[in-house]
Design an enzyme around this catalytic site. Structure first.
Site: not given
Ligand code: PEP
Length: 252
Positions: A9, A11, A97, A99, A169, A175, A215
């Site tokens: 992803n 973003k 998601h 976000e 997630e 993040g 992460s």
């Molecule tokens: C995401 O935004 O779906 C995600 C998992 O981000 P990150 O790997 O940066 O934590």
């Protein structure tokens, strides 16, 4: 057999030039890998989708969109419909998601409508869900995730699941550099599979891919992916760096 999936992803990162470069770096690096049961997906921004679709031709990489609007068309300034995504050759879309939930006020009800619109247009959905840190601290993570699944998926028909990928997630791990332990991921993934089995049957539950996101990086990917119910990852930050994303693909 369930497909293994590594999805990136991106973003709000990467214009057209960076998209081309990153995709070529990834496709060149994975060309010699045996990825028979592994799907690799990248989700660039809307403006880079066409370039991305062009760049992945004749490679193992697929392209997904990061979001879409639930309506067919109309006065929704700045939005993009499922039909528009399909018209440029997009086959998969990320929905729900954290976000989108956190910064754009998306809730389960809206996300359910988006899922319906995507499926009605034959788009495959990578559906994201997960608990907040407070919910985990209160030991309410299973309850919260169970409720998100119920609110967004329980109205679907069993056959819809051929176009659904689930992505757990935990919001506290996105993040932040903090990752769920492989045991925490496995506990949740097994719970999710059980929720799906109870509602839609074991066959559907056993065939749906459940990705972990939060992460994931080259140093922790292999351990997380080794868990029985973890079928791959949704990768944010590390998917923007070709060598890291490729290392994560190798880990699966
Ligand atoms: C995401 O935004 O779906 C995600 C998992 O981000 P990150 O790997 O940066 O934590």
């Amino acid at each position: 057999m369930r497909k293994k999936i590594v999805a990136g992803n991106w973003k709000m990162n990467n214009g057209i030039e960076e998209t081309e470069k990153l995709i070529h770096a990834v496709t060149n690096s994975i060309a010699s890998l045996n990825l028979e049961n592994v799907r690799v997906i990248v989700a660039p921004s809307f403006v880079s989708l066409t370039t991305a679709i062009e760049s992945v031709k004749n490679s193992h990489v697929e392209v997904a969109a990061q979001n879409m609007h639930q309506a067919k068309n109309g006065a929704f300034t700045g939005e993009i419909s499922a039909e528009m995504l399909v018209s440029i050759g997009v086959k998969t879309v990320i929905l729900g998601h954290s976000e989108r939930r956190q910064y754009f006020g998306e809730n389960d009800e809206l996300i359910a409508r988006k899922i319906d619109a995507a499926l009605a247009n034959n788009l495959e959905v990578i559906f994201c869900f997960g608990e907040l840190l407070e919910e985990r601290k209160l030991d309410n993570h299973l309850l919260e995730v169970g409720s998100q699944l119920k609110n967004t998926l329980f109205h679907l028909k069993p056959e819809d699941f051929k176009n659904i990928i689930l992505a757990y997630e935990p919001v506290w791990a996105i993040g932040t550099g903090e990752t769920a332990t492989p045991e925490q991921a496995q506990e949740m993934h097994a719970f999710v599979r059980n929720v799906i089995a109870k509602k839609f049957g074991k066959e559907i539950a056993d065939s749906v891919s459940i990705l972990y996101g939060g992460s994931v990086k080259p140093s922790n990917a292999e351990e997380i992916f080794s868990k029985e119910d973890v079928d791959g990852g949704l990768i944010g930050g590390a998917s923007l760096v070709a060598v890291d994303f490729v290392a994560i693909i190798e880990a699966i």
